[in-house]
Design a protein around this motif. Sequence first.
Motif, mmCIF file in Angstrom:
data_model
loop_
_atom_site.group_PDB
_atom_site.id
_atom_site.type_symbol
_atom_site.label_atom_id
_atom_site.label_comp_id
_atom_site.label_asym_id
_atom_site.label_seq_id
_atom_site.Cartn_x
_atom_site.Cartn_y
_atom_site.Cartn_z
ATOM 1 N N ILE A 189 8.569 0.701 -16.086
ATOM 2 C CA ILE A 189 8.662 -0.656 -16.627
ATOM 3 C C ILE A 189 9.337 -0.647 -17.993
ATOM 4 O O ILE A 189 10.198 -1.491 -18.282
ATOM 5 C CB ILE A 189 7.273 -1.315 -16.677
ATOM 6 N N LYS A 190 9.004 0.323 -18.844
ATOM 7 C CA LYS A 190 9.646 0.427 -20.154
ATOM 8 C C LYS A 190 11.139 0.721 -20.010
ATOM 9 O O LYS A 190 11.960 0.146 -20.726
ATOM 10 C CB LYS A 190 8.978 1.523 -20.988
ATOM 11 N N ARG A 191 11.485 1.602 -19.085
ATOM 12 C CA ARG A 191 12.892 1.936 -18.844
ATOM 13 C C ARG A 191 13.656 0.700 -18.362
ATOM 14 O O ARG A 191 14.791 0.466 -18.766
ATOM 15 C CB ARG A 191 13.004 3.056 -17.808
ATOM 16 N N PHE A 192 13.033 -0.104 -17.515
ATOM 17 C CA PHE A 192 13.676 -1.317 -17.020
ATOM 18 C C PHE A 192 13.930 -2.311 -18.154
ATOM 19 O O PHE A 192 14.954 -2.982 -18.186
ATOM 20 C CB PHE A 192 12.838 -1.970 -15.924
ATOM 21 N N LYS A 193 12.994 -2.406 -19.086
ATOM 22 C CA LYS A 193 13.162 -3.335 -20.200
ATOM 23 C C LYS A 193 14.310 -2.918 -21.114
ATOM 24 O O LYS A 193 15.004 -3.766 -21.669
ATOM 25 C CB LYS A 193 11.865 -3.443 -21.005
ATOM 26 N N LYS A 194 14.516 -1.607 -21.258
ATOM 27 C CA LYS A 194 15.593 -1.118 -22.122
ATOM 28 C C LYS A 194 16.961 -1.266 -21.463
ATOM 29 O O LYS A 194 17.907 -1.718 -22.091
ATOM 30 C CB LYS A 194 15.350 0.344 -22.489
ATOM 31 N N SER A 195 17.089 -0.841 -20.237
ATOM 32 C CA SER A 195 18.370 -0.938 -19.520
ATOM 33 C C SER A 195 18.081 -1.362 -18.091
ATOM 34 O O SER A 195 17.777 -0.532 -17.232
ATOM 35 C CB SER A 195 19.106 0.395 -19.549
ATOM 36 N N PRO A 196 18.145 -2.663 -17.832
ATOM 37 C CA PRO A 196 17.772 -3.192 -16.515
ATOM 38 C C PRO A 196 18.623 -2.647 -15.369
ATOM 39 O O PRO A 196 19.821 -2.833 -15.342
ATOM 40 C CB PRO A 196 17.958 -4.692 -16.659
ATOM 41 N N GLN A 197 17.976 -1.937 -14.477
ATOM 42 C CA GLN A 197 18.563 -1.500 -13.220
ATOM 43 C C GLN A 197 17.597 -1.947 -12.140
ATOM 44 O O GLN A 197 16.386 -1.842 -12.315
ATOM 45 C CB GLN A 197 18.729 0.017 -13.177
ATOM 46 N N PRO A 198 18.113 -2.462 -11.034
ATOM 47 C CA PRO A 198 17.218 -2.964 -9.987
ATOM 48 C C PRO A 198 16.218 -1.904 -9.517
ATOM 49 O O PRO A 198 16.573 -0.739 -9.329
ATOM 50 C CB PRO A 198 18.157 -3.350 -8.854
ATOM 51 N N ALA A 199 14.991 -2.325 -9.372
ATOM 52 C CA ALA A 199 13.940 -1.451 -8.858
ATOM 53 C C ALA A 199 12.922 -2.314 -8.130
ATOM 54 O O ALA A 199 12.796 -3.504 -8.403
ATOM 55 C CB ALA A 199 13.269 -0.684 -9.985
ATOM 56 N N SER A 200 12.220 -1.710 -7.202
ATOM 57 C CA SER A 200 11.176 -2.412 -6.459
ATOM 58 C C SER A 200 9.897 -1.595 -6.515
ATOM 59 O O SER A 200 9.936 -0.367 -6.462
ATOM 60 C CB SER A 200 11.609 -2.614 -5.007
ATOM 61 N N ILE A 201 8.777 -2.301 -6.592
ATOM 62 C CA ILE A 201 7.466 -1.662 -6.631
ATOM 63 C C ILE A 201 6.633 -2.259 -5.510
ATOM 64 O O ILE A 201 6.494 -3.482 -5.414
ATOM 65 C CB ILE A 201 6.770 -1.896 -7.988
ATOM 66 N N LEU A 202 6.082 -1.410 -4.665
ATOM 67 C CA LEU A 202 5.256 -1.851 -3.550
ATOM 68 C C LEU A 202 3.821 -1.398 -3.802
ATOM 69 O O LEU A 202 3.550 -0.201 -3.892
ATOM 70 C CB LEU A 202 5.767 -1.275 -2.230
ATOM 71 N N PHE A 203 2.921 -2.364 -3.942
ATOM 72 C CA PHE A 203 1.502 -2.079 -4.128
ATOM 73 C C PHE A 203 0.832 -2.081 -2.759
ATOM 74 O O PHE A 203 0.965 -3.039 -1.995
ATOM 75 C CB PHE A 203 0.852 -3.133 -5.023
ATOM 76 N N ILE A 204 0.110 -1.004 -2.464
ATOM 77 C CA ILE A 204 -0.530 -0.863 -1.158
ATOM 78 C C ILE A 204 -1.938 -0.296 -1.307
ATOM 79 O O ILE A 204 -2.328 0.145 -2.378
ATOM 80 C CB ILE A 204 0.274 0.081 -0.232
ATOM 81 N N SER A 205 -2.661 -0.292 -0.198
ATOM 82 C CA SER A 205 -3.937 0.407 -0.099
ATOM 83 C C SER A 205 -3.952 1.122 1.239
ATOM 84 O O SER A 205 -3.739 0.492 2.278
ATOM 85 C CB SER A 205 -5.112 -0.568 -0.172
ATOM 86 N N LEU A 206 -4.166 2.409 1.210
ATOM 87 C CA LEU A 206 -4.177 3.164 2.460
ATOM 88 C C LEU A 206 -5.454 2.935 3.260
ATOM 89 O O LEU A 206 -5.618 3.480 4.336
ATOM 90 C CB LEU A 206 -3.937 4.645 2.188
ATOM 91 N N TRP A 207 -6.357 2.103 2.755
ATOM 92 C CA TRP A 207 -7.537 1.698 3.504
ATOM 93 C C TRP A 207 -7.219 0.525 4.426
ATOM 94 O O TRP A 207 -7.981 0.200 5.314
ATOM 95 C CB TRP A 207 -8.671 1.299 2.553
ATOM 96 N N ASP A 208 -6.084 -0.120 4.208
ATOM 97 C CA ASP A 208 -5.690 -1.303 4.954
ATOM 98 C C ASP A 208 -4.760 -0.917 6.104
ATOM 99 O O ASP A 208 -3.782 -0.196 5.905
ATOM 100 C CB ASP A 208 -4.977 -2.272 4.003
ATOM 101 N N SER A 209 -5.050 -1.401 7.305
ATOM 102 C CA SER A 209 -4.256 -1.022 8.477
ATOM 103 C C SER A 209 -2.824 -1.561 8.402
ATOM 104 O O SER A 209 -1.886 -0.910 8.852
ATOM 105 C CB SER A 209 -4.933 -1.506 9.762
ATOM 106 N N TYR A 210 -2.625 -2.746 7.824
ATOM 107 C CA TYR A 210 -1.272 -3.295 7.688
ATOM 108 C C TYR A 210 -0.437 -2.446 6.735
ATOM 109 O O TYR A 210 0.750 -2.209 6.977
ATOM 110 C CB TYR A 210 -1.321 -4.744 7.195
ATOM 111 N N CYS A 211 -1.054 -1.991 5.659
ATOM 112 C CA CYS A 211 -0.339 -1.138 4.705
ATOM 113 C C CYS A 211 0.004 0.209 5.331
ATOM 114 O O CYS A 211 1.092 0.745 5.106
ATOM 115 C CB CYS A 211 -1.171 -0.929 3.444
ATOM 116 N N LYS A 212 -0.918 0.765 6.123
ATOM 117 C CA LYS A 212 -0.634 2.026 6.812
ATOM 118 C C LYS A 212 0.569 1.877 7.732
ATOM 119 O O LYS A 212 1.445 2.736 7.768
ATOM 120 C CB LYS A 212 -1.847 2.469 7.636
ATOM 121 N N GLY A 213 0.617 0.778 8.476
ATOM 122 C CA GLY A 213 1.748 0.524 9.358
ATOM 123 C C GLY A 213 3.044 0.360 8.588
ATOM 124 O O GLY A 213 4.094 0.863 8.995
ATOM 125 N N LEU A 214 2.980 -0.342 7.470
ATOM 126 C CA LEU A 214 4.152 -0.550 6.626
ATOM 127 C C LEU A 214 4.673 0.775 6.087
ATOM 128 O O LEU A 214 5.879 1.042 6.114
ATOM 129 C CB LEU A 214 3.814 -1.505 5.483
#
Length: 106
Positions: free
Chosen positions: A17-42
């Motif tokens: 996040i700090k690196r993005f604020k200094k020099s913006p380059q596209p990035a994506s962050i995916l928050f998951i839980s491996l306890w969730d069946s939908y997240c496991k499938g994803l």
Amino acid sequence: MYKLDFLDKENDLNKIIKRFKKSPQPASILFISLWDSYCKGLISKLKKKYGTKTKGEVLYIVDSFCMPHSFVIFKTTKIPHLIQLRTDNTLSEDYLPHILKILKLN
């Protein structure tokens, strides 16, 4: 096309996040839980499609078990939750069909 990067320390996410604020380059962050069946499938779909890729936009994957406090940064209450950091704005999506479409997993 995405390159997967599984994070295991909250400090790593803070550095991204700090690196993005200094020099913006596209990035994506995916928050998951491996306890969730939908997240496991994803995650299995992501590994199947992008697991061996070395080029492309980085998709950082944050697991609730390893990094529970990181979920507060973007007010994540539902999983999976995709955050896309762009130069002009930050996009947030927590509806699974839209996440699948954005990540081109349909």
